[in-house]
Design an enzyme around this catalytic site. Sequence first.
Site, PDB file in Angstrom:
ATOM      1  N   ASP A 100     -12.299 -12.293  25.115  1.00  0.00           N
ATOM      2  CA  ASP A 100     -13.675 -12.564  24.679  1.00  0.00           C
ATOM      3  C   ASP A 100     -14.626 -11.618  25.386  1.00  0.00           C
ATOM      4  OD1 ASP A 100     -12.723 -14.744  23.328  1.00  0.00           O
ATOM      5  OD2 ASP A 100     -13.334 -16.219  24.827  1.00  0.00           O
ATOM      6  N   LYS A 116     -16.406  -7.958  20.367  1.00  0.00           N
ATOM      7  CA  LYS A 116     -17.299  -6.875  19.935  1.00  0.00           C
ATOM      8  C   LYS A 116     -16.613  -5.951  18.941  1.00  0.00           C
ATOM      9  CE  LYS A 116     -20.022  -6.396  24.108  1.00  0.00           C
ATOM     10  NZ  LYS A 116     -19.601  -6.033  25.444  1.00  0.00           N
ATOM     11  N   MET A 122     -23.387 -24.067  25.398  1.00  0.00           N
ATOM     12  CA  MET A 122     -24.037 -23.379  24.268  1.00  0.00           C
ATOM     13  C   MET A 122     -25.363 -24.052  23.913  1.00  0.00           C
ATOM     14  SD  MET A 122     -20.598 -22.830  22.009  1.00  0.00           S
ATOM     15  CE  MET A 122     -19.883 -24.406  22.457  1.00  0.00           C
TER      16      MET A 122
HETATM   17  C1  SAM Z   1     -17.861 -20.871  23.604  1.00  0.00           C
HETATM   18  S1  SAM Z   1     -18.254 -21.774  25.047  1.00  0.00           S
HETATM   19  C2  SAM Z   1     -16.802 -21.481  25.990  1.00  0.00           C
HETATM   20  C3  SAM Z   1     -16.644 -22.452  27.126  1.00  0.00           C
HETATM   21  C4  SAM Z   1     -15.442 -22.132  27.990  1.00  0.00           C
HETATM   22  N1  SAM Z   1     -14.207 -22.335  27.261  1.00  0.00           N
HETATM   23  C5  SAM Z   1     -15.401 -22.936  29.293  1.00  0.00           C
HETATM   24  O1  SAM Z   1     -14.487 -23.770  29.454  1.00  0.00           O
HETATM   25  O2  SAM Z   1     -16.277 -22.733  30.140  1.00  0.00           O
HETATM   26  C6  SAM Z   1     -19.429 -20.679  25.804  1.00  0.00           C
HETATM   27  C7  SAM Z   1     -20.437 -21.449  26.622  1.00  0.00           C
HETATM   28  O3  SAM Z   1     -19.858 -21.824  27.868  1.00  0.00           O
HETATM   29  C8  SAM Z   1     -20.848 -21.810  28.876  1.00  0.00           C
HETATM   30  N2  SAM Z   1     -20.451 -20.832  29.903  1.00  0.00           N
HETATM   31  C9  SAM Z   1     -19.320 -20.111  29.922  1.00  0.00           C
HETATM   32  N3  SAM Z   1     -19.250 -19.391  31.057  1.00  0.00           N
HETATM   33  C10 SAM Z   1     -20.376 -19.665  31.761  1.00  0.00           C
HETATM   34  C11 SAM Z   1     -20.880 -19.251  33.012  1.00  0.00           C
HETATM   35  N4  SAM Z   1     -20.220 -18.399  33.802  1.00  0.00           N
HETATM   36  N5  SAM Z   1     -22.076 -19.749  33.423  1.00  0.00           N
HETATM   37  C12 SAM Z   1     -22.750 -20.641  32.661  1.00  0.00           C
HETATM   38  N6  SAM Z   1     -22.314 -21.070  31.475  1.00  0.00           N
HETATM   39  C13 SAM Z   1     -21.146 -20.604  31.032  1.00  0.00           C
HETATM   40  C14 SAM Z   1     -22.169 -21.439  28.209  1.00  0.00           C
HETATM   41  O4  SAM Z   1     -22.794 -22.648  27.816  1.00  0.00           O
HETATM   42  C15 SAM Z   1     -21.676 -20.669  27.001  1.00  0.00           C
HETATM   43  O5  SAM Z   1     -22.646 -20.673  25.963  1.00  0.00           O
END
Ligand code: SAM
Length: 236
Positions: free
Chosen positions: A34, A56, A170
């Site tokens: 990703d 991308k 998200m």
């Molecule tokens: C498609 S979801 C994937 C979540 C991922 N599988 C997880 O377990 O963290 C993407 C969302 O995860 C959150 N996210 C992922 N990494 C992050 C980080 N390092 N800091 C803050 N939010 C994060 C945000 O809300 C982002 O919009």
Amino acid sequence: MTRIFLAGAGPGDPELLTMKTARLLREAEVVLHDSLVGPGILALINPDAELVDVGKRCGRASAPQAEICRLLVEYARTGRMVVRLKGGDPVIFGRLTEEMEALRAAGFSFEVVPGITAAAAAAAGLELSLTQRRIARSLHIITGHGADAGLPAHDWSALARAGGSFAIYMGSKHLPGLVEKLLEAGMAPGLPAIAVESASLPAQRVLRATLASLAGAVARAAPSGPVLVLVGEALG
Ligand SMILES: C[S@@+](CC[C@H](N)C(=O)[O-])C[C@H]1O[C@@H](n2cnc3c(N)ncnc32)[C@H](O)[C@@H]1O
């Protein structure tokens, strides 16, 4: 022997990778990742591996899920060792089901390798526990983004009644609408609410607010990294 892995990359800090995923990345022949997977983790991948950024492709913001599934199956067919590397934990908002179904339909077996999810990393960075005796008896992991790109169709009143802590993934795009729904459902405007941008990374930013003031605080901060929203009494 399994040659296909759907693995979690954790929240960003390479030290928060599991030892297993780190080993798989050293051994991989193909890594489909990703765009949230940063350079610190990409640097750990076998230098001879083929890297495919499925975040991308074709100049788009992200490849459609069907295209990612098609690519995954295509690489699986080559017989090479394939790691599909997903941000955080693959079982949380990771579109894992679609990818597992595509692999199964094509006759491939695979292994899912967990990772540290954003909510766990954000709370650890804040030195806060998402559950607390008497104050937060439950943790609700919810999306702030509906399948049709609008607000998700949660049962907002049930969420408000449930209490406990909320980890909203998200959620930044529709934050004013989300907050409105939660307030209308009966959550207290003064409830502690925190937005954490880029949890675990050097660029991490923390915005502490109340439920009522959170959307304004996030709009003023104009985050460019991923944002996790935490709401609940335990975040005070
Ligand atoms: C498609 S979801 C994937 C979540 C991922 N599988 C997880 O377990 O963290 C993407 C969302 O995860 C959150 N996210 C992922 N990494 C992050 C980080 N390092 N800091 C803050 N939010 C994060 C945000 O809300 C982002 O919009």
